[in-house]
Design an enzyme around this catalytic site. Structure first.
Site, PDB file in Angstrom:
ATOM      1  N   PRO A  39       0.888  -1.061   0.057  1.00 35.86           N
ATOM      2  CG  PRO A  39       0.041  -0.636   2.259  1.00 35.86           C
ATOM      3  CD  PRO A  39       0.916  -1.697   1.153  1.00 35.86           C
ATOM      4  CB  CYS A  50       1.576   5.639   7.838  1.00 34.52           C
ATOM      5  SG  CYS A  50       1.541   7.462   7.076  1.00 34.52           S
ATOM      6  CG  HIS A  58       9.211  -0.025   5.447  1.00 37.37           C
ATOM      7  ND1 HIS A  58       8.560   0.970   4.799  1.00 37.37           N
ATOM      8  CD2 HIS A  58      10.419   0.329   5.252  1.00 37.37           C
ATOM      9  CE1 HIS A  58       9.282   1.694   4.089  1.00 37.37           C
ATOM     10  NE2 HIS A  58      10.468   1.451   4.319  1.00 37.37           N
ATOM     11  CG  ASN A  62       7.961  -3.177   2.591  1.00 36.88           C
ATOM     12  OD1 ASN A  62       7.778  -2.172   3.229  1.00 36.88           O
ATOM     13  ND2 ASN A  62       7.859  -3.183   1.106  1.00 36.88           N
TER      14      ASN A  62
END
Length: 329
Positions: A6, A97, A167, A198
């Site tokens: 995403p 995020c 991530h 990721n």
């Protein structure tokens, strides 16, 4: 397993549709759906994840998992139950995020500062989502540093997450290279939950290195797939060759892309406000030119256009003559 990442403002349902038509990925995660203090109506979920009207799959049949972002466990649980009931394989939770506005309102990577909150959120969502549907989570290595990376992953696992995407950077690292894949291996040594690596996977060699350093076979691909839509197939071809199996005969060349650019533009024209349509095409071409030298001329031509009518004319010209897409203005 190769998962399409995403990416807010980039990898939305339009690009998911086109990239999954090209192929090479096994699953997608939607850009985040912000949850604050209310139970969102179904139309909100459908606006961000229109694939819910197609059994939770893209046009090409690839599953899409809606991702929720918020900080209130019960509110997230209520919304997770609602979107799960709309038809998808599960729900993903955003703890990665790095955007300042998101973090300022208590969402995304700022939650990595409090592993107990991570645990409470995942536990509440897991209890609200039917047992046959997955609850997964995406995290970074931390907020200001990576000192609590393992503790955060353990909290997600204890709450009931059945998959964790890591991530391999902190919020402070933002998107600056490198990605610290070796830190995923440290997390993997502590948790039993399946992990997905990721960050900074731009080509097959990056995928090989990420797997070697993280200890994870499964990967999430973001900007690398936007830049090179054939990356998933290239990784799959490498995997097949390494296993002594026939490699999938899918090499995505620039001359293969004009039909997909046309599909992209058709979807943008039908679903994006007119004043943003040209920008969306320019955005993708700007990524493509980093991998395909031929995309430079297309980008340089389209970047001067602002009217959808002019872009339609350019698209018609490339449909009649694909070589037109490589010719400068």
């Amino acid at each position: 397993m190769l998962i399409l990442a995403p990416m807010e403002g980039l990898l939305d349902f339009v690009l998911r549709d086109v990239l999954t038509r090209i192929g090479g990925v096994d699953r997608c995660v939607s850009e985040f759906i912000r949850v604050t203090n209310t139970l969102l109506p179904e139309r909100t979920f459908l606006r961000i994840v229109p694939e819910l009207t197609n059994g939770g799959r893209t046009f090409a049949g690839v599953p899409v998992r809606p991702q929720l972002l918020g900080s209130d466990p019960q509110c997230l649980a209520d919304n997770a139950a609602r979107v799960a009931g709309m038809g998808c394989d599960g729900v993903d939770l955003n703890f990665g995020c790095p955007a300042k506005q998101v973090n300022r309102h208590g969402g995304g990577s700022v939650l990595l500062q409090d592993p107990e909150v991570l645990y409470q959120i995942v536990r509440a969502v897991r209890a609200a989502v039917p047992a046959h549907q997955v609850v997964s989570a995406k995290m970074r290595l931390g907020f200001n540093d990576d000192s609590t990376a393992e503790e955060c992953a353990l909290a997600l696992e204890a709450g009931g997450a059945s998959e964790i995407v890591v991530h391999a950077r902190t919020k402070a690292d933002a998107y600056r290279p490198p990605a610290y894949w070796h830190r995923i291996a440290d997390i993997k040594a502590k948790v039993k939950t399946p992990l997905v690596a990721n960050g900074e996977i731009w080509n097959v060699q990056d995928a090989i290195n990420a797997r070697a350093e993280s200890g994870c076979f499964d990967l999430m691909l973001g900007r690398g797939m936007v830049t090179n839509p054939g990356l998933g197939w290239a990784i799959q071809a490498h995997d097949a060759s390494a296993s002594g199996l026939p490699a999938p005969a899918r090499v995505v060349r620039w001359q293969d892309l004009p039909p997909h650019l046309h599909t992209f533009w058709q979807i943008v024209s039908g679903h994006v406000s007119e004043r943003h349509q040209a920008g969306r095409l320019k955005q993708w071409l700007n990524f493509l030119r980093k991998h395909y030298p031929e995309a430079e001329a297309a980008y340089m031509h389209v970047r001067t256009l602002t009217s959808p009518k002019d872009i339609h004319a350019w698209m018609d010209a490339t449909r009649a003559n694909p070589e037109h897409a490589t010719q400068s203005a």
